[in-house]
Scaffold this active site. Structure first.
Site, PDB file in Angstrom:
ATOM      1  CD  GLU A 237      40.776  44.967  25.785  1.00  0.00           C
ATOM      2  OE1 GLU A 237      41.528  45.625  26.690  1.00  0.00           O
ATOM      3  OE2 GLU A 237      40.003  44.101  25.869  1.00  0.00           O
ATOM      4  CG  HIS A 341      35.100  43.329  33.004  1.00  0.00           C
ATOM      5  ND1 HIS A 341      36.287  42.573  32.929  1.00  0.00           N
ATOM      6  CD2 HIS A 341      35.280  44.363  31.765  1.00  0.00           C
ATOM      7  CE1 HIS A 341      37.132  42.943  31.969  1.00  0.00           C
ATOM      8  NE2 HIS A 341      36.645  43.871  31.399  1.00  0.00           N
TER       9      HIS A 341
END
Length: 370
Positions: A237, A341
């Site tokens: 992904e 992230h």
């Protein structure tokens, strides 16, 4: 005050809060760089096998478990197995490694420190390093990244991995260009901050856990889903949603629903203290309004406070599938997550809450007619 949570092994027979935390820690500790997600997939397969009607791994490496439902349209529900990681670009004569990222990340996202090098024959430990702070302009690579000097953001050409091995030793371990490098397990210990949990790689391990919990609820409940549900744990992904593209092309579903971490920022009007995030669009596609509206309604019916969001700089398995014409409808449901992230923080209750929303939606994806 924060504290670490030591894993003690998951017991799938008791889906309570402690078991959730233990399984989340197990998922976080497993290495899963893009294209090499085997360790994470094995955990998911173990947990999914007792509750799915049929389970398999497709040619793209996706783990798929189907729960049969009524005669309504089928749905793919996706969370991704892979994590942000690095790829060896070249090996220097002194045995140091230069890297390129697998996914959108920079050295500052995870910091300098220990990394794991997944060689073909041997797994080694290394250290992601920049060099000594005690340097002058003569060490230009370091000097230019100092805030009070060159003031240039730290990037991948600036850092390297110290291995402590010769090139021949690295070659014997099966390490060279293309080898995956991950943040070391020593930096993957889940911590508890009051009612919140923090660790690297909540993206997308927290969402993976929500999918597993939803599959268990659908299996054990008296009410089956409205149509067949394909729980898809996808590969690659972070580098373009490659696994999801293959799965949505191959499976007979009319809706692709991604479960992800969702950014909590004033820009989007979202907070980590709020309820599930329901996306109406992202950088790749506009999600189907009827799907997003229904996810909002289901969340409210469960007594939650969903957060509608129009996201930028964000992509999902579902938006890539919709943009590529691989699914007629798409939706995105997110766990509110601080510092996506990076060192990610979620509310402890957000995983069961999101699983409950997902389960209720799959049982009744459209509003009942009066």
């Amino acid at each position: 005050m924060s504290r670490t949570i030591a894993p003690t092994g998951a017991d799938p027979s008791r889906p309570n809060d402690q078991q959730l935390v233990e399984l989340l820690q197990e998922l976080l500790a497993a290495y899963g760089p893009a294209g090499q997600e085997d360790a994470v997939r094995d955990i998911c397969r173990r947990e999914l096998t007792p509750v799915a009607d049929h389970i398999w791994i497709d040619p793209a490496g996706n783990l798929i478990g189907v729960i049969r439902g009524g005669d309504g349209p089928a749905t793919t529900v996706m969370a991704h197995l892979d994590e942000l990681s690095m790829l060896v670009k070249r090996v220097e004569p002194d045995g140091t490694l230069h890297l390129t990222p697998l996914g959108t990340m920079y050295p500052a996202n995870f910091g300098l420190g220990p990394v794991t090098i997944l060689g073909d024959h041997e797994t080694l430990c290394g250290v992601l390093a920049l060099g000594s702070e005690h340097t002058t302009q003569e060490s230009a690579r370091i000097w230019q990244t100092k805030p009070d000097q060159g003031d240039r953001a730290l990037d991948w050409p600036d850092v390297y991995v110290f291995t402590g091995r010769s090139t021949s030793e690295l070659e014997a371990a099966g390490i060279g260009p293309g080898t995956r490098v991950c943040i070391d397990r020593s930096k993957r210990t889940l911590i508890e901050i009051g009612d919140y949990l923090g660790c690297y790689f909540m993206d997308d391990r927290a969402a993976v856990l929500a999918l597993l919990r939803s599959a268990r609820e659908l299996h054990s409940g008296a009410t089956r889903p409205a149509g067949d549900v394909y729980f898809v744990f996808t590969t690659n992904e972070e580098i373009g949603a490659v696994g999801a593209a293959y799965a949505n092309r191959a499976l007979p579903a009319e809706l692709a629903l991604a479960v992800e971490v969702g950014p909590t920022e004033p820009e989007y009007g979202t907070t980590v203290t709020g309820g599930p995030i329901v996306a109406y669009s992202d950088a790749v596609c506009v999600y189907d309004k009827s799907v997003a509206d229904r996810l909002m309604d289901v969340s409210r019916q469960l007594g939650l406070h969903p957060q509608a969001a129009v996201l930028g700089a964000f992509r999902s398995d579902a938006s890539h599938a919709k943009a590529g014409g691989l699914t007629p409808k798409a939706g995105l449901l997110c766990l509110p997550t601080m510092s996506t992230h990076g060192y990610e923080v979620i509310a402890r209750e957000s995983i069961p809450q999101l699983a409950d929303v997902l389960t209720a939606f799959l049982r009744q994806p459209t509003a009942a007619q009066a």
